[in-house]
Design an enzyme around this catalytic site. Structure first.
Site, PDB file in Angstrom:
ATOM      1  N   SER A  50       0.803  -1.230   0.000  1.00  8.47           N
ATOM      2  CA  SER A  50       0.000   0.000   0.000  1.00  8.47           C
ATOM      3  C   SER A  50       0.834   1.278   0.000  1.00  8.47           C
ATOM      4  O   SER A  50       0.303   2.361  -0.235  1.00  8.47           O
ATOM      5  CB  SER A  50      -0.946   0.017   1.205  1.00  8.47           C
ATOM      6  OG  SER A  50      -0.218   0.002   2.423  1.00  8.47           O
ATOM      7  N   GLY A  51       2.135   1.170   0.248  1.00  9.25           N
ATOM      8  CA  GLY A  51       2.990   2.355   0.255  1.00  9.25           C
ATOM      9  C   GLY A  51       3.448   2.741  -1.141  1.00  9.25           C
ATOM     10  O   GLY A  51       3.066   2.124  -2.141  1.00  9.25           O
ATOM     11  N   PHE A  52       4.279   3.768  -1.215  1.00  4.75           N
ATOM     12  CA  PHE A  52       4.771   4.231  -2.513  1.00  4.75           C
ATOM     13  C   PHE A  52       5.572   3.146  -3.230  1.00  4.75           C
ATOM     14  O   PHE A  52       5.396   2.911  -4.428  1.00  4.75           O
ATOM     15  CB  PHE A  52       5.652   5.471  -2.338  1.00  4.75           C
ATOM     16  CG  PHE A  52       4.906   6.713  -1.946  1.00  4.75           C
ATOM     17  CD1 PHE A  52       3.594   6.918  -2.334  1.00  4.75           C
ATOM     18  CD2 PHE A  52       5.524   7.701  -1.193  1.00  4.75           C
ATOM     19  CE1 PHE A  52       2.906   8.070  -1.978  1.00  4.75           C
ATOM     20  CE2 PHE A  52       4.856   8.860  -0.833  1.00  4.75           C
ATOM     21  CZ  PHE A  52       3.542   9.041  -1.222  1.00  4.75           C
ATOM     22  N   THR A  53       6.466   2.483  -2.506  1.00  7.65           N
ATOM     23  CA  THR A  53       7.284   1.447  -3.127  1.00  7.65           C
ATOM     24  C   THR A  53       6.432   0.260  -3.552  1.00  7.65           C
ATOM     25  O   THR A  53       6.610  -0.285  -4.643  1.00  7.65           O
ATOM     26  CB  THR A  53       8.390   0.993  -2.162  1.00  7.65           C
ATOM     27  OG1 THR A  53       9.241   2.104  -1.857  1.00  7.65           O
ATOM     28  CG2 THR A  53       9.227  -0.106  -2.772  1.00  7.65           C
ATOM     29  N   SER A  89      -1.813  -5.679   2.830  1.00  9.84           N
ATOM     30  CA  SER A  89      -1.869  -4.439   3.607  1.00  9.84           C
ATOM     31  C   SER A  89      -2.788  -4.661   4.793  1.00  9.84           C
ATOM     32  O   SER A  89      -3.954  -5.041   4.611  1.00  9.84           O
ATOM     33  CB  SER A  89      -2.389  -3.277   2.763  1.00  9.84           C
ATOM     34  OG  SER A  89      -2.636  -2.138   3.580  1.00  9.84           O
ATOM     35  N   ARG A  90      -2.279  -4.459   5.998  1.00 14.18           N
ATOM     36  CA  ARG A  90      -3.142  -4.564   7.177  1.00 14.18           C
ATOM     37  C   ARG A  90      -4.203  -3.467   7.170  1.00 14.18           C
ATOM     38  O   ARG A  90      -5.380  -3.719   7.426  1.00 14.18           O
ATOM     39  CB  ARG A  90      -2.305  -4.463   8.455  1.00 14.18           C
ATOM     40  CG  ARG A  90      -1.537  -5.707   8.796  1.00 14.18           C
ATOM     41  CD  ARG A  90      -0.995  -5.669  10.225  1.00 14.18           C
ATOM     42  NE  ARG A  90      -0.360  -6.936  10.541  1.00 14.18           N
ATOM     43  CZ  ARG A  90       0.907  -7.208  10.307  1.00 14.18           C
ATOM     44  NH1 ARG A  90       1.680  -6.277   9.776  1.00 14.18           N
ATOM     45  NH2 ARG A  90       1.421  -8.388  10.609  1.00 14.18           N
ATOM     46  N   CYS A 107      17.961   3.824  -1.725  1.00 15.21           N
ATOM     47  CA  CYS A 107      17.801   4.733  -2.867  1.00 15.21           C
ATOM     48  C   CYS A 107      18.999   5.664  -3.040  1.00 15.21           C
ATOM     49  O   CYS A 107      19.584   5.748  -4.129  1.00 15.21           O
ATOM     50  CB  CYS A 107      16.500   5.513  -2.741  1.00 15.21           C
ATOM     51  SG  CYS A 107      16.290   6.413  -1.185  1.00 15.21           S
ATOM     52  N   ASN A 130      13.878   7.869  -7.294  1.00 16.04           N
ATOM     53  CA  ASN A 130      14.072   7.128  -6.048  1.00 16.04           C
ATOM     54  C   ASN A 130      13.122   5.958  -5.875  1.00 16.04           C
ATOM     55  O   ASN A 130      13.459   4.956  -5.236  1.00 16.04           O
ATOM     56  CB  ASN A 130      13.956   8.062  -4.839  1.00 16.04           C
ATOM     57  CG  ASN A 130      12.635   8.788  -4.771  1.00 16.04           C
ATOM     58  OD1 ASN A 130      12.310   9.583  -5.661  1.00 16.04           O
ATOM     59  ND2 ASN A 130      11.857   8.549  -3.731  1.00 16.04           N
TER      60      ASN A 130
END
Length: 352
Positions: A10-13, A34-35, A151, A319
């Site tokens: 769920s994050g950017f990565t 994703s919790r 990164c 990044n």
């Protein structure tokens, strides 16, 4: 066809892993965890994926991950170490985007990541391959545990590697100035990453002991064949994506420009993703973050300063792609026998 699970999607990565792997012809994404968003459609968290997938987030667990052949861990530092031993023992290939298996010295985690004790799995640290394809390609073939580089470490190492490899680093530590966009702080960030604080900012942080120093020194030491230390200071700047690094290397004997081209081409001449940017004409004569965004491309450059016997080096990357998800997929491709650029053939967008 490889079945893939993304843990921490769920994050950017995680979102970039989804975007890239949905375009990969040799992959089936069987789970995205994703919790916080379990049961929710992936595209409601990553709206750019609307119309490209009907995946829903599921609760993260080892049992869920074991349904896949390959697991990408996009978890916070200190969390992957709880997953990797069980996955590795089960025969699943693991590509860990955290720092938990990047450093070979178990004690380094106490100094650089403030762990209360040395790394609990020193044997796995030695088995993990540092996932920088241009410098570890042979080791990546068939690898089952890959530690994807950080990164800013990625940009710094690739920028300085030719100088380390060909003996240009002197006893004076190279000085690296790094600038990174707000996405480097992650999807949740902190108060200083809010728009009202981040706009117009050029702000140093962790100016003398940033944790990426450990892996930069580790890799440059390996290439140089002797202990290398660096001075490294990162800055938060008013962009969303991108990292730009400038290296100042004071040498005993200044190489010629022809020598510099030879060093860079010797190390990167066969790379599908590295471009050496040093032009006499045009609107972008040195690397520029603007022209790599959304891609796995690394733009490298250099200039010579005969007055101070100084080699100035440059690197520009995205990044989230080359600094994280894209490099992970590039390493995955090599490990699994896919074309190295599968899923990664994006051309940078311009203007932007």
């Amino acid at each position: 066809m490889k079945k893939v699970c993304i843990v921490g999607a769920s994050g950017f990565t995680g979102g970039e892993l989804l975007r890239i792997l949905l375009q990969h012809r040799g992959v089936e994404i069987v789970c995205a965890t994703s919790r916080r968003f379990k049961g929710e459609y992936v595209y409601r968290v990553h709206p750019n994926l609307r119309g490209f997938t009907q995946l829903k987030f599921v609760e993260p667990s080892i049992d869920v991950a074991l349904k896949a052949d390959v697991v990408f861990l996009a978890l916070p530092h200190g969390e992957s170490v709880k997953w990797v031993p069980k996955l590795y023992e089960s025969g699943v290939a693991v590509f860990d985007l955290s720092a938990d298996f990047r450093l070979k010295d178990p004690n380094a985690y106490v100094e650089w990541y403030k762990w209360p004790q040395p790394h609990p799995y020193p044997d796995l640290l030695q088995k993990a391959v540092y996932g920088q394809p241009e410098l570890h390609r042979d080791e990546l073939v068939g690898a089952k545990l890959v530690a994807v580089p950080g990164c800013m470490a990625t940009a710094s190492i690739l920028m300085l590697a030719p100088l380390a490899k060909f003996g240009l680093l002197s006893d004076t530590p190279p000085v690296v100035d790094a600038k990174i966009g707000s996405s480097g702080a992650g999807a949740e960030g902190s108060v200083v990453d809010l728009h009202s604080f981040r706009t117009y900012v050029v702000r140093p942080y962790e100016p003398v002991h940033h944790r990426h120093i450990a892996e930069i020194e580790q890799e440059l030491t390996r290439l140089a064949g002797r202990k290398v230390r660096i001075a490294f200071t990162p800055h938060a700047v008013d962009i969303v994506r991108g990292i730009f690094t400038t290296g100042h290397v004071y040498v005993e004997k200044l190489p010629s420009e022809t020598d510099m081209w030879r060093y860079y081409r010797a190390l990167y001449g066969d790379s599908k993703f590295i471009r050496i940017v040093k032009d006499r004409l045009g609107i972008s004569r040195y690397p520029n973050v603007k022209y790599v965004l959304g891609t796995n491309i690394v733009d490298l450059g250099f200039e010579l300063d005969p007055r101070l016997n100084r080699v100035v080096t440059f690197a520009a990357i995205d990044n989230l792609v080359r600094g994280a998800a894209g490099q992970a997929v590039q390493a995955f491709n090599i490990a699994m026998g896919f074309p190295e650029d599968e899923g990664l053939r994006q051309i940078p967008i311009a203007p932007l």
